[in-house]
Design a protein around this motif. Sequence first.
Motif: not given
Lengths: 476, 263
Positions: B120, B153-155, B158-159, B162-163, B198
């Motif tokens: 990632i 483990e991917i959130d 959350g990702l 953020e994006l 962002p």
Amino acid sequence: MSNNRTKGEDIIAAANSARWELGTNYHDSLIESIYGEASRISRNTVKQKGDKQAYSFDLKIDKIVTSRWLGFPIMFILLALVFWITVSGANYPSGLLASLLIDTLHPMLKDLATTIHMPWWLSGVLIDGAYLSMAWVIAVMLPPMAIFFPIFTLLEDLGYLPRVAFNMDNLFRKAGAHGKQALTMSMGFGCNAAGVVAARVIDSPRERLIAIITNNFSLCNGRWPTQILIATIFIGSLVPAKIAGLVSAGAVVTVALLGIFFSLAVSWGLSKTVLKGEASSFSLELPPYRPPQVLQTLYTSLIDRTMIVLWRAVVFAVPAGIIIWLVANIHVGDLSLAEYFIEWSNPFALVFGLNGVILLAYIIAIPANEIVIPTVLMLTVLSTGMSDIGAGSGVMFETDSIGNTASILHAGGWTLLTGINLMLFSLLHNPCSTTIMTIYKETRSVKWTLVSTFLPILLGLIVTFFTTQVWYLFHG
Amino acid sequence: MDTQHDCANCPAYNKANLIKLGLNLDNIDYVIALAGNPNTGKSTVFNNLTGLHQHTGNWPGKTVSRAEGGYSYDEKRYKVVDLPGTYSLLSTSTDEEVARDFILFGQPDVTVIVVDATRIERNLNLVLQILELTKRAVLCLNLMDEAERNHLEIDVRGLSKELGVPVIPCVARKMEGIPELLQAIKEVADGEFICRPPQIKSHSKKLNHAIASLSEKLLDSYPGLPNAKWVAMRLLEGDNSIIEAVRSGELGNLNEIQPGVQA
């Protein structure tokens, strides 16, 4: 529009002056901020649970297949295995197709032509020229391609190709070329035109040009059948029948390795002279091994790859077949056009251990390398006056067995030397017309297209010349 | 994953049905670009959507030119353009130029960025650069099975936060996550989902100021220019093809061919 133009110039001027003020580290600061942000987001959202055990298996395999001592032997053994499967697997279906298309359908078509009173020249051009050349290409090319492409694609799917590139990277870098050239070279083993297009992955124009020019040294699919047939006739026959298949496959691998050698040597020569420069470094990802999707791979490589390449060959074979028939049947005085050329070029060709037949075959086969062997056979029969073999003058025919082909060639004055030189010349000669066109499209340069076309012929003549002289030294 | 298979069998779940159109590209409503790092499975996603058989291979750089295909979903017709895989959009190799020019000048309605879930951080570099170019994107988090195999483990939420774009976990080789991806593409295309990527700022104030003032000038001349900030950055960099586009006025045509809802 003119309004836009002046506005545009204003903006460019503003950008230029701002660039002076910012100084040179602007680019770095921008990249830094992107990387910083990427790393912040990934820290916040990705967590590693436990250890990375899953990849240890991949790492173990990589340690073996990219190891300093085992990497190359494994590569060659895999290569030999692929060819051996191709050679031994293609024989039977090829014969089947030949007996269907050539031994059965061809006489039927001829009979039909006679019944409807087709003029002899029209049935000659259409049935003995166009149809037979197409039938030959299908019989000779379809089986090996249908075996070779899927195996190659499976290796690709598995993730083996980047390992090949990894192994070869150092060699290519020492030759002043880009390590990714190992990838484009591998693509060239399938089709040189595809290899030339694949060179787009190389950023530097200098290195990309080197990759394009040297791609032709990868034996392409159109040339494998020639190599395999000649190796079987002239080299396989030197050893006991039991190991003949292996020895023939070994000879073909040797020629392929010679091609890799020339690829490296010519890259080195170019990067030391006309295309001077340092090799640029790059980072190559070794992707994890993924189990290949067998059914989808079979479908894709059979329908898309095999059929597209076959179609191209057929499209080129039809007009070539017509031309072969014409040069063999248009007579000026006592001799046909083909015979004139063969007699005229024979003394020149013999210096290189070849003969006029081979030269003419290569000129006629510029559109598609696949039809070299049928053309050679037909012209040999013609020039030696063996009227009882095959379907008559100017007809490209499939012989019943490899032994039959051998007897035609031996009668035509062929020796082991001619066979070896034909294999060498098949490796080292001009690319096919599609590849030449692709090279022009990719480079947009007449000069480099000409270099890519004539450099291999020059090399081929030099190599066959020396092979011949050395041969005579020992056998004179 | 079993529950998902059950859902996929239910007619209600599939009411918006995917119809693969192959090469049939008539009466297209939306244009979708497929971008991403090399060897992340873009071509596999492409094949899944269009029913075409673009050749896939497990090595970086398989796709060097762009391939096009189509599909229909929820009564709208989509054209998909598979772009060459690249690590960035900043340098000038041919494959990167093909990708960048299409996102910039082809003005896709949605850019689907295919990301390798096991890498990632590196993939995000390209994602952030693309989000500078276009605001309308969907992240396809592919190779989730390999990420699991690798104990990552991917959130996902959350990702996505953020994006500022939808993030859809997928295993394209097994068709997992494709229905969700189709839905996300649709929502971004018709403006149901408004992306808020962002704004990346450099640490240098001088640079931020230069970019701001230049984008302002650009927006003055070309109102509605969708990626003024990115163009400003490229101009500062001295990118010849962008300078040429500004000079010839080609840049000004960008906002006119922008269909759909402006984010």
